[in-house]
Enzyme design. Structure first.
Site, PDB file in Angstrom:
ATOM      1  N   GLU A 133       0.824  -1.214   0.000  1.00 56.60           N
ATOM      2  CA  GLU A 133       0.000   0.000   0.000  1.00 56.60           C
ATOM      3  C   GLU A 133       0.860   1.267   0.000  1.00 56.60           C
ATOM      4  O   GLU A 133       0.541   2.241  -0.699  1.00 56.60           O
ATOM      5  CB  GLU A 133      -0.948  -0.006   1.204  1.00 56.60           C
ATOM      6  CG  GLU A 133      -1.943  -1.156   1.216  1.00 56.60           C
ATOM      7  CD  GLU A 133      -2.791  -1.227  -0.033  1.00 56.60           C
ATOM      8  OE1 GLU A 133      -2.981  -0.188  -0.707  1.00 56.60           O
ATOM      9  OE2 GLU A 133      -3.248  -2.334  -0.369  1.00 56.60           O
ATOM     10  N   HIS A 136       1.930   1.919  -3.441  1.00 61.85           N
ATOM     11  CA  HIS A 136       0.910   2.617  -4.228  1.00 61.85           C
ATOM     12  C   HIS A 136       1.049   4.127  -4.041  1.00 61.85           C
ATOM     13  O   HIS A 136       0.941   4.900  -4.997  1.00 61.85           O
ATOM     14  CB  HIS A 136      -0.496   2.188  -3.795  1.00 61.85           C
ATOM     15  CG  HIS A 136      -0.990   0.945  -4.462  1.00 61.85           C
ATOM     16  ND1 HIS A 136      -0.872   0.709  -5.813  1.00 61.85           N
ATOM     17  CD2 HIS A 136      -1.629  -0.142  -3.956  1.00 61.85           C
ATOM     18  CE1 HIS A 136      -1.410  -0.453  -6.114  1.00 61.85           C
ATOM     19  NE2 HIS A 136      -1.876  -0.999  -4.992  1.00 61.85           N
ATOM     20  N   GLU A 205      -1.285  -3.208  -9.709  1.00 60.65           N
ATOM     21  CA  GLU A 205      -1.173  -4.158  -8.607  1.00 60.65           C
ATOM     22  C   GLU A 205       0.141  -4.933  -8.695  1.00 60.65           C
ATOM     23  O   GLU A 205       0.834  -5.125  -7.689  1.00 60.65           O
ATOM     24  CB  GLU A 205      -2.359  -5.128  -8.603  1.00 60.65           C
ATOM     25  CG  GLU A 205      -3.681  -4.496  -8.210  1.00 60.65           C
ATOM     26  CD  GLU A 205      -3.639  -3.837  -6.837  1.00 60.65           C
ATOM     27  OE1 GLU A 205      -3.006  -4.401  -5.915  1.00 60.65           O
ATOM     28  OE2 GLU A 205      -4.213  -2.753  -6.687  1.00 60.65           O
TER      29      GLU A 205
END
Length: 285
Positions: A133, A136, A205
Site C-alpha cells: 500500500e 501505491h 497491482e
C-alpha cells in the site's frame, strides 16, 4: 511528464467526457452545458477530496498511535525507508481481510486496513501488505484509482438519474429512440467507466507488489498474506463495498459475492500469479 500523470490526465478527460455526453444525450445543448458543469465539479472534487470520499465510503475510522502502536510502527518504518511522509491511518469495520490506500499524493495519503486482516495476518505479513500500500502511494497511482472510483460512481448515479428522467419526462420523442438512449445511459456509460478502471488497475497491482517487496527486501511476507486474503475474501463477503471502489483494495472485495461475469470483469490480476512472481523474486531483478 510521468506515465502516471499521463494516465491520470487521460482518465479525467475520458470520464469527464462521459458525463458531458450523458448531459447532451438527455438534454441536447442545454444538457451538454449542465453535463460540462457537473463534469468540472466531479473531476475537481475527485482530485482534491478523493481520500475523504474513499475513506467515508469504506466507513473507515482513524486510529491513534496509542490505540495501535504496532500499526504505526510498521508504517513509520516503511515510510522512513521510502523517504515519504507518514500517511493517516484508518481501520474499517469489515470482517473480510483487506486493505487499501487513497489520496492525491504522498502528502495527502491515507492507508486503511480492515478488522478482518488484523485478525488473520501476522505483523510480518501485514508488513508485506502495508509495504504494498505504501508503494501505491510512492508510485503515485493512488490518485488514479481514487479518481476513477469517484467519477465512476458519479457516472453510474447520474446515468441512472438521467435515464429515469428520460423515461418520465421524455415525452414527444420517438419511443424507439428513447429506449436506445435509456439503454446507453443505464448500461454503456457505467460499463465504459468500469472497463477503463480495469485497464488501469491490474498493471498497478503487479507494480505495487514489486515495489513493496523491494522496499522490505523480501516478497515472502506479502505472498503469504495474499494466499490468506485470497481464500478468506471468497469465504467472507463485503456487501457494503461499491463496485467502483473495488479496485482500491489489495484483493478484490467482491470475490465472495455472487456477481454475474465476476471473472470477466475482475479488477485484480490472479492472486496465484501475483504469488508466483513474488516467490520467483521477479521484484529483485
Amino acid at each position: 511528464m510521468s506515465r502516471n500523470t499521463i494516465k491520470t490526465t487521460f482518465l479525467l478527460t475520458f470520464l469527464a467526457a462521459l458525463l458531458v455526453g450523458i448531459g447532451a444525450l438527455v438534454g441536447g445543448r442545454g444538457g451538454l452545458l449542465i453535463g460540462l458543469v457537473i463534469a468540472l465539479l466531479f473531476t475537481g472534487g475527485s482530485y482534491w477530496f478523493s481520500d475523504s470520499i474513499s475513506i467515508r465510503a469504506a466507513r473507515a475510522v482513524p486510529v491513534s498511535e496509542e490505540q495501535m502502536p504496532d500499526y504505526y510502527a510498521v508504517v513509520r518504518d516503511l515510510t522512513t525507508r521510502a523517504g515519504m511522509p507518514m500517511p493517516r491511518l484508518y481501520v474499517t469495520p469489515d470482517a473480510q481481510p483487506n486493505a487499501f490506500a487513497t489520496g492525491r499524493n504522498p502528502e495527502h495519503a491515507a492507508v486503511a486496513v480492515t478488522q478482518g486482516i488484523l485478525q488473520i495476518c501476522t505483523w510480518d505479513e501485514l508488513r508485506g501488505v502495508l509495504a504494498h500500500e505504501i508503494s501505491h502511494v510512492g508510485n503515485r497511482d493512488i490518485l488514479i484509482s481514487s479518481v476513477a472510483a469517484t467519477i465512476a460512481m458519479a457516472i453510474t448515479l447520474l446515468s441512472r438519474l438521467a435515464a429515469w428522467g428520460g423515461l418520465f419526462f421524455g415525452g414527444g420523442r420517438d419511443d424507439g429512440e428513447n429506449i436506445l438512449e435509456l439503454l446507453a445511459l443505464l448500461i454503456l456509460a457505467p460499463l465504459a467507466a468500469t472497463i477503463l478502471q480495469l485497464a488501469l488497475s491490474r498493471s498497478r497491482e503487479f507494480e505495487a507488489d514489486r515495489s513493496g517487496a523491494r522496499l522490505i527486501g523480501d516478497g515472502e511476507p506479502l505472498a503469504r498474506a495474499l494466499s490468506k486474503l485470497d481464500v478468506a475474501s471468497q469465504q467472507i463477503p463485503m456487501p457494503e463495498v461499491r463496485r467502483e471502489m473495488a479496485p482500491l483494495y489489495i484483493v478484490s472485495p467482491l470475490a465472495g459475492m455472487n456477481i454475474s461475469f465476476k471473472n470477466l470483469f475482475s479488477d485484480h490480476p490472479p492472486t496465484d500469479e501475483r504469488i508466483r512472481r513474488l516467490r520467483a523474486r521477479e521484484w529483485a531483478r
